[in-house]
Design a protein around this motif. Sequence first.
Motif, PDB file in Angstrom:
ATOM      1  N   GLN A   1       0.826  -1.202   0.000  1.00  0.00           N
ATOM      2  CA  GLN A   1       0.000   0.000   0.000  1.00  0.00           C
ATOM      3  C   GLN A   1       0.866   1.259   0.000  1.00  0.00           C
ATOM      4  O   GLN A   1       0.564   2.246  -0.683  1.00  0.00           O
ATOM      5  N   LEU A   2       1.956   1.231   0.781  1.00  0.00           N
ATOM      6  CA  LEU A   2       2.891   2.353   0.779  1.00  0.00           C
ATOM      7  C   LEU A   2       3.509   2.518  -0.606  1.00  0.00           C
ATOM      8  O   LEU A   2       3.653   3.638  -1.111  1.00  0.00           O
ATOM      9  N   TRP A   3       3.874   1.426  -1.221  1.00  0.00           N
ATOM     10  CA  TRP A   3       4.471   1.426  -2.565  1.00  0.00           C
ATOM     11  C   TRP A   3       3.504   2.057  -3.570  1.00  0.00           C
ATOM     12  O   TRP A   3       3.895   2.863  -4.421  1.00  0.00           O
ATOM     13  N   GLY A   4       2.211   1.744  -3.458  1.00  0.00           N
ATOM     14  CA  GLY A   4       1.217   2.324  -4.351  1.00  0.00           C
ATOM     15  C   GLY A   4       1.116   3.834  -4.193  1.00  0.00           C
ATOM     16  O   GLY A   4       1.024   4.576  -5.178  1.00  0.00           O
ATOM     17  N   ARG A   5       1.140   4.322  -2.959  1.00  0.00           N
ATOM     18  CA  ARG A   5       1.071   5.758  -2.717  1.00  0.00           C
ATOM     19  C   ARG A   5       2.339   6.455  -3.220  1.00  0.00           C
ATOM     20  O   ARG A   5       2.284   7.600  -3.697  1.00  0.00           O
ATOM     21  N   MET A   6       3.473   5.800  -3.122  1.00  0.00           N
ATOM     22  CA  MET A   6       4.717   6.380  -3.630  1.00  0.00           C
ATOM     23  C   MET A   6       4.674   6.499  -5.154  1.00  0.00           C
ATOM     24  O   MET A   6       5.099   7.514  -5.718  1.00  0.00           O
ATOM     25  N   LEU A   7       4.154   5.480  -5.823  1.00  0.00           N
ATOM     26  CA  LEU A   7       4.048   5.543  -7.281  1.00  0.00           C
ATOM     27  C   LEU A   7       3.132   6.685  -7.709  1.00  0.00           C
ATOM     28  O   LEU A   7       3.391   7.370  -8.715  1.00  0.00           O
ATOM     29  N   ALA A   8       2.079   6.898  -6.947  1.00  0.00           N
ATOM     30  CA  ALA A   8       1.132   7.952  -7.291  1.00  0.00           C
ATOM     31  C   ALA A   8       1.747   9.343  -7.178  1.00  0.00           C
ATOM     32  O   ALA A   8       1.339  10.278  -7.883  1.00  0.00           O
TER      33      ALA A   8
ATOM     34  N   SER B   1       4.606  11.425   2.773  1.00  0.00           N
ATOM     35  CA  SER B   1       4.120  12.287   3.850  1.00  0.00           C
ATOM     36  C   SER B   1       3.798  11.491   5.114  1.00  0.00           C
ATOM     37  O   SER B   1       3.745  10.252   5.099  1.00  0.00           O
ATOM     38  N   HIS B   2       3.571  12.221   6.201  1.00  0.00           N
ATOM     39  CA  HIS B   2       3.088  11.595   7.430  1.00  0.00           C
ATOM     40  C   HIS B   2       1.796  10.833   7.166  1.00  0.00           C
ATOM     41  O   HIS B   2       1.580   9.730   7.696  1.00  0.00           O
ATOM     42  N   GLU B   3       0.939  11.412   6.350  1.00  0.00           N
ATOM     43  CA  GLU B   3      -0.335  10.764   6.039  1.00  0.00           C
ATOM     44  C   GLU B   3      -0.120   9.426   5.341  1.00  0.00           C
ATOM     45  O   GLU B   3      -0.843   8.450   5.605  1.00  0.00           O
ATOM     46  N   ASP B   4       0.878   9.361   4.432  1.00  0.00           N
ATOM     47  CA  ASP B   4       1.168   8.096   3.751  1.00  0.00           C
ATOM     48  C   ASP B   4       1.535   7.016   4.763  1.00  0.00           C
ATOM     49  O   ASP B   4       1.071   5.875   4.670  1.00  0.00           O
ATOM     50  N   PHE B   5       2.377   7.389   5.730  1.00  0.00           N
ATOM     51  CA  PHE B   5       2.760   6.419   6.756  1.00  0.00           C
ATOM     52  C   PHE B   5       1.566   6.032   7.634  1.00  0.00           C
ATOM     53  O   PHE B   5       1.373   4.856   7.961  1.00  0.00           O
ATOM     54  N   GLU B   6       0.758   7.031   8.000  1.00  0.00           N
ATOM     55  CA  GLU B   6      -0.369   6.760   8.896  1.00  0.00           C
ATOM     56  C   GLU B   6      -1.436   5.904   8.212  1.00  0.00           C
ATOM     57  O   GLU B   6      -1.970   4.965   8.811  1.00  0.00           O
ATOM     58  N   ARG B   7      -1.767   6.232   6.958  1.00  0.00           N
ATOM     59  CA  ARG B   7      -2.809   5.496   6.250  1.00  0.00           C
ATOM     60  C   ARG B   7      -2.425   4.036   6.012  1.00  0.00           C
ATOM     61  O   ARG B   7      -3.288   3.157   5.965  1.00  0.00           O
TER      62      ARG B   7
ATOM     63  N   GLN C   1      -0.067   2.450   7.902  1.00  0.00           N
ATOM     64  CA  GLN C   1       0.487   1.914   9.144  1.00  0.00           C
ATOM     65  C   GLN C   1       1.914   1.386   8.932  1.00  0.00           C
ATOM     66  O   GLN C   1       2.264   0.274   9.326  1.00  0.00           O
ATOM     67  N   THR C   2       2.728   2.220   8.297  1.00  0.00           N
ATOM     68  CA  THR C   2       4.126   1.887   8.033  1.00  0.00           C
ATOM     69  C   THR C   2       5.006   2.994   8.620  1.00  0.00           C
ATOM     70  O   THR C   2       4.518   3.963   9.191  1.00  0.00           O
ATOM     71  N   ASN C   3       6.320   2.854   8.451  1.00  0.00           N
ATOM     72  CA  ASN C   3       7.266   3.871   8.886  1.00  0.00           C
ATOM     73  C   ASN C   3       8.461   3.868   7.947  1.00  0.00           C
ATOM     74  O   ASN C   3       8.465   3.155   6.937  1.00  0.00           O
ATOM     75  N   GLU C   4       9.486   4.666   8.287  1.00  0.00           N
ATOM     76  CA  GLU C   4      10.622   4.793   7.378  1.00  0.00           C
ATOM     77  C   GLU C   4      11.360   3.471   7.169  1.00  0.00           C
ATOM     78  O   GLU C   4      11.985   3.264   6.129  1.00  0.00           O
ATOM     79  N   GLN C   5      11.277   2.567   8.116  1.00  0.00           N
ATOM     80  CA  GLN C   5      11.897   1.262   7.951  1.00  0.00           C
ATOM     81  C   GLN C   5      11.296   0.519   6.767  1.00  0.00           C
ATOM     82  O   GLN C   5      11.993  -0.187   6.031  1.00  0.00           O
ATOM     83  N   ASP C   6       9.985   0.695   6.550  1.00  0.00           N
ATOM     84  CA  ASP C   6       9.316   0.009   5.446  1.00  0.00           C
ATOM     85  C   ASP C   6       9.761   0.544   4.086  1.00  0.00           C
ATOM     86  O   ASP C   6       9.580  -0.137   3.071  1.00  0.00           O
ATOM     87  N   LEU C   7      10.319   1.736   4.055  1.00  0.00           N
ATOM     88  CA  LEU C   7      10.818   2.269   2.788  1.00  0.00           C
ATOM     89  C   LEU C   7      11.910   1.381   2.202  1.00  0.00           C
ATOM     90  O   LEU C   7      12.055   1.268   0.989  1.00  0.00           O
TER      91      LEU C   7
ATOM     92  N   ASP D   1      14.333  -0.843  -3.670  1.00  0.00           N
ATOM     93  CA  ASP D   1      14.860  -1.584  -4.812  1.00  0.00           C
ATOM     94  C   ASP D   1      13.861  -1.598  -5.963  1.00  0.00           C
ATOM     95  O   ASP D   1      14.235  -1.456  -7.133  1.00  0.00           O
ATOM     96  N   ASP D   2      12.578  -1.765  -5.632  1.00  0.00           N
ATOM     97  CA  ASP D   2      11.549  -1.733  -6.674  1.00  0.00           C
ATOM     98  C   ASP D   2      11.491  -0.351  -7.319  1.00  0.00           C
ATOM     99  O   ASP D   2      11.305  -0.230  -8.536  1.00  0.00           O
ATOM    100  N   LEU D   3      11.650   0.682  -6.503  1.00  0.00           N
ATOM    101  CA  LEU D   3      11.629   2.043  -7.041  1.00  0.00           C
ATOM    102  C   LEU D   3      12.784   2.255  -8.015  1.00  0.00           C
ATOM    103  O   LEU D   3      12.597   2.782  -9.121  1.00  0.00           O
ATOM    104  N   LEU D   4      13.978   1.840  -7.619  1.00  0.00           N
ATOM    105  CA  LEU D   4      15.147   1.996  -8.494  1.00  0.00           C
ATOM    106  C   LEU D   4      15.003   1.185  -9.775  1.00  0.00           C
ATOM    107  O   LEU D   4      15.455   1.592 -10.842  1.00  0.00           O
ATOM    108  N   GLN D   5      14.364   0.040  -9.662  1.00  0.00           N
ATOM    109  CA  GLN D   5      14.218  -0.843 -10.816  1.00  0.00           C
ATOM    110  C   GLN D   5      13.190  -0.313 -11.819  1.00  0.00           C
ATOM    111  O   GLN D   5      13.367  -0.465 -13.029  1.00  0.00           O
ATOM    112  N   HIS D   6      12.129   0.331 -11.323  1.00  0.00           N
ATOM    113  CA  HIS D   6      11.030   0.725 -12.207  1.00  0.00           C
ATOM    114  C   HIS D   6      10.973   2.219 -12.492  1.00  0.00           C
ATOM    115  O   HIS D   6      10.180   2.647 -13.344  1.00  0.00           O
ATOM    116  N   ALA D   7      11.794   3.011 -11.821  1.00  0.00           N
ATOM    117  CA  ALA D   7      11.777   4.454 -12.063  1.00  0.00           C
ATOM    118  C   ALA D   7      12.319   4.773 -13.457  1.00  0.00           C
ATOM    119  O   ALA D   7      13.103   4.003 -14.023  1.00  0.00           O
TER     120      ALA D   7
END
Length: 323
Positions: free
Chosen positions: A261-268, A284-290, A292-298, A303-309
């Motif tokens: 879900q975090l990955w989807g919001r990052m792509l958007a 954003s804080h909202e992305d983490f809150e919605r 339920q993740t944190n910076e560790q989940d980034l 790796d997926d971001l680097l691969q598909h960007a």
Amino acid sequence: MPLEAIQQIAKALSAKKHILITTRANPSGDCLASALAFYLLAKRLGKKAAIAIDTTRFKLPRQFTFLPEYASIRHELSRELDVTLEFDLNQDAISGLTYSSRSGKLMLRIFPVEPGLTIGPARKREATYPYDAIVVLDSCDLESLGRVYDEHTEFFYHTDIINIDHQSENEHFGQINLVEMSAVATAEVLFTLAQHLSPESVDSQLATCLLAGIIHESRSFQTPNITPRTLAVASELVSLGADRAQIMRKLHYNKPVATLQLWGRMLASLTADEDSHLTWVPVSHEDFERTQTNEQDLLDVLDDLLQHAPPSRAVAVVYPADS
């Protein structure tokens, strides 16, 4: 592959008993897999070994917990409080000694072979670390080790360092440096080293660690620096029992729903500037809150971001630090 450096490592390791293995702070998959592979190799060579990695900023990537001996990784160096007293015997010989502790005093009783024993004054040496060699993996310089180096600089200064890497930026800071820039991953360099040191040690566990490092660093063999040698090493590791299916499943197909879900919001929110060849993703804080993740989940999606960007000179993820 520099054969001279491999021979120097073989000679150095033969005289060592306890090896500290470390890599850069906030390690990549290649760092982790290589550290675990060298740990297994050292054990098979009859050495004591320990892994210490600075995880002050981020915890270790969770998707690598399936690798053998992952639980052996520590975040601090072990210390010992042994004290050695050293005396000059001035060519005299002794047949033995005993000791006792009385009234707050240490009493040594020495049995000379001949009368007239003379000994020099005692010198005290404190051996606060149990290690007699350091192996640094996939790190361009000692400063990148973080607290492992910053808090133990004197120990690093007085201990032999074996530096193994594949990056062109490596500063060759070791007494022995095995830096192979044509390799796609440090794990690839380690395979060649293991084949020279002890080919029979490369069993299914060690092979799985090495293949995991190569797959992660090459983004599943998609980076432009892949060579025929890389593919040949990967093929040989599979033939030695590396579990490629498990590696692919754990690294690419086993993400928690919250991370997806975090990955989807990052792509958007991803933005790419074609003129500057820069790509950035605000989180954003909202992305983490919605989600339920944190910076560790980034770490699980970088790796997926680097691969598909889009092709870029740099990719930046901008996010608020945890409170």
